[in-house]
Design a protein around this motif. Structure first.
Motif, short mmCIF file in Angstrom:
data_model
loop_
_atom_site.label_atom_id
_atom_site.label_comp_id
_atom_site.label_asym_id
_atom_site.label_seq_id
_atom_site.Cartn_x
_atom_site.Cartn_y
_atom_site.Cartn_z
N MET A 150 -36.71 -6.35 20.28
CA MET A 150 -35.61 -7.17 19.85
C MET A 150 -35.30 -6.87 18.39
SD MET A 150 -35.42 -11.26 20.16
CE MET A 150 -33.86 -11.82 20.75
N MET A 151 -34.02 -6.95 18.04
CA MET A 151 -33.60 -6.66 16.67
C MET A 151 -33.97 -7.81 15.74
SD MET A 151 -29.74 -5.44 17.40
CE MET A 151 -29.37 -3.87 16.70
N SER A 152 -34.26 -7.47 14.51
CA SER A 152 -34.49 -8.53 13.54
C SER A 152 -33.13 -9.11 13.15
CB SER A 152 -35.20 -7.99 12.30
OG SER A 152 -34.32 -7.16 11.56
N GLU A 153 -33.16 -10.28 12.52
CA GLU A 153 -31.89 -10.92 12.18
C GLU A 153 -31.05 -10.07 11.25
OE1 GLU A 153 -30.21 -15.17 10.65
OE2 GLU A 153 -31.96 -15.04 11.91
N ALA A 154 -31.67 -9.29 10.38
CA ALA A 154 -30.94 -8.44 9.46
C ALA A 154 -30.19 -7.32 10.19
CB ALA A 154 -31.89 -7.85 8.43
N GLN A 155 -30.64 -6.91 11.37
CA GLN A 155 -30.02 -5.82 12.12
C GLN A 155 -29.11 -6.33 13.23
OE1 GLN A 155 -33.52 -3.90 13.50
NE2 GLN A 155 -33.68 -2.58 11.72
N SER A 156 -29.06 -7.62 13.47
CA SER A 156 -28.28 -8.18 14.56
C SER A 156 -26.80 -8.14 14.25
CB SER A 156 -28.67 -9.64 14.81
OG SER A 156 -30.00 -9.73 15.23
N LEU A 157 -26.00 -8.07 15.31
CA LEU A 157 -24.56 -8.24 15.20
C LEU A 157 -24.25 -9.65 15.67
CD1 LEU A 157 -23.34 -4.83 16.59
CD2 LEU A 157 -23.41 -5.57 14.21
N TYR A 158 -23.15 -10.22 15.20
CA TYR A 158 -22.81 -11.60 15.49
C TYR A 158 -21.46 -11.71 16.20
CZ TYR A 158 -26.75 -12.62 12.58
OH TYR A 158 -28.03 -12.67 12.09
N ALA A 159 -21.28 -12.82 16.89
CA ALA A 159 -20.05 -13.10 17.61
C ALA A 159 -19.57 -14.50 17.27
CB ALA A 159 -20.28 -13.00 19.12
N VAL A 160 -18.24 -14.67 17.29
CA VAL A 160 -17.64 -15.99 17.16
C VAL A 160 -17.33 -16.46 18.57
CG1 VAL A 160 -15.67 -17.31 16.31
CG2 VAL A 160 -16.63 -15.49 14.91
N ILE A 161 -17.82 -17.62 18.94
CA ILE A 161 -17.57 -18.18 20.26
C ILE A 161 -16.68 -19.40 20.06
CG2 ILE A 161 -18.59 -19.19 22.32
CD1 ILE A 161 -21.18 -17.58 20.91
N GLN A 162 -15.49 -19.36 20.64
CA GLN A 162 -14.56 -20.48 20.51
C GLN A 162 -14.55 -21.26 21.81
OE1 GLN A 162 -10.41 -19.53 19.97
NE2 GLN A 162 -10.01 -21.49 19.01
N GLN A 164 -12.88 -18.11 24.17
CA GLN A 164 -12.92 -16.68 23.87
C GLN A 164 -14.15 -16.34 23.05
OE1 GLN A 164 -9.73 -15.17 21.43
NE2 GLN A 164 -9.79 -16.90 20.02
N VAL A 165 -14.52 -15.07 23.11
CA VAL A 165 -15.62 -14.53 22.31
C VAL A 165 -15.06 -13.36 21.53
CG1 VAL A 165 -17.90 -13.44 22.34
CG2 VAL A 165 -17.36 -15.23 24.00
N VAL A 166 -15.24 -13.37 20.22
CA VAL A 166 -14.76 -12.31 19.35
C VAL A 166 -15.97 -11.68 18.68
CG1 VAL A 166 -13.23 -11.71 17.42
CG2 VAL A 166 -12.66 -13.64 18.91
N ALA A 167 -16.13 -10.36 18.83
CA ALA A 167 -17.30 -9.68 18.28
C ALA A 167 -16.97 -8.20 18.11
CB ALA A 167 -18.48 -9.86 19.22
N PRO A 168 -17.75 -7.42 17.47
CA PRO A 168 -18.95 -7.70 16.69
C PRO A 168 -18.64 -7.89 15.21
CG PRO A 168 -18.78 -5.35 16.96
CD PRO A 168 -17.58 -5.97 17.67
N PHE A 169 -19.51 -8.59 14.55
CA PHE A 169 -19.45 -8.78 13.11
C PHE A 169 -20.81 -8.42 12.55
CE2 PHE A 169 -16.27 -11.66 14.78
CZ PHE A 169 -15.17 -11.38 13.97
N PRO A 170 -20.85 -7.83 11.35
CA PRO A 170 -22.13 -7.39 10.79
C PRO A 170 -23.04 -8.51 10.32
CG PRO A 170 -20.36 -7.01 9.22
CD PRO A 170 -19.73 -7.48 10.49
N ASP A 171 -22.47 -9.68 10.00
CA ASP A 171 -23.29 -10.80 9.55
C ASP A 171 -22.60 -12.13 9.85
OD1 ASP A 171 -21.48 -11.41 7.35
OD2 ASP A 171 -22.38 -9.73 6.28
N ARG A 172 -23.35 -13.21 9.71
CA ARG A 172 -22.82 -14.54 10.01
C ARG A 172 -21.63 -14.90 9.12
NH1 ARG A 172 -26.27 -17.77 13.11
NH2 ARG A 172 -28.35 -16.92 13.32
N MET A 204 -25.00 -11.75 18.92
CA MET A 204 -24.34 -11.26 20.13
C MET A 204 -25.24 -11.33 21.35
SD MET A 204 -21.84 -8.15 18.97
CE MET A 204 -21.81 -7.54 20.62
N VAL A 205 -26.53 -11.15 21.18
CA VAL A 205 -27.42 -11.19 22.33
C VAL A 205 -27.45 -12.57 22.99
CG1 VAL A 205 -28.89 -9.31 21.52
CG2 VAL A 205 -29.46 -11.65 20.90
N LEU A 206 -27.06 -13.62 22.24
CA LEU A 206 -27.02 -14.97 22.80
C LEU A 206 -25.61 -15.39 23.19
CD1 LEU A 206 -29.39 -16.74 20.27
CD2 LEU A 206 -29.95 -15.83 22.53
N ALA A 207 -24.61 -14.57 22.89
CA ALA A 207 -23.22 -14.95 23.15
C ALA A 207 -22.82 -14.76 24.60
CB ALA A 207 -22.29 -14.15 22.25
N ALA A 208 -23.46 -13.85 25.29
CA ALA A 208 -23.09 -13.57 26.68
C ALA A 208 -24.35 -13.24 27.47
CB ALA A 208 -22.13 -12.39 26.72
#
Length: 70
Positions: A1-13, A24-32, A52-56
């Motif tokens: 699993m990626m560490s939080e520093a290497q994770s990509l993020y998603a906005v979930i509306q 909708q889900v908008v991704a990827p973003f490099p940080d929160r 992103m791993v928790l977004a879908a």
């Protein structure tokens, strides 16, 4: 699993404040911060920022084959 520093993020509306139906889900973003800034700049309401791993789900849902009457 990626560490939080290497994770990509998603906005979930969500459709509403109850956070049940995903609009909708908008991704990827490099940080929160980048994800949250995007949501605010685009006047999104009822959203959350998650890795992103928790977004879908990790894969398509499995649909069982129909049962034949016996």
């Amino acid at each position: 699993m990626m560490s939080e520093a290497q994770s990509l993020y998603a906005v979930i509306q969500y459709d509403g404040a109850g956070r049940q139906d995903v609009r909708q889900v908008v991704a990827p973003f490099p940080d929160r911060g980048a994800a949250a800034t995007f949501a605010v700049d685009n006047e999104m309401r009822h959203f959350t920022v998650r890795p992103m791993v928790l977004a879908a789900p990790p894969g398509p849902p499995s649909i069982p084959a129909p049962r034949r009457p016996t």
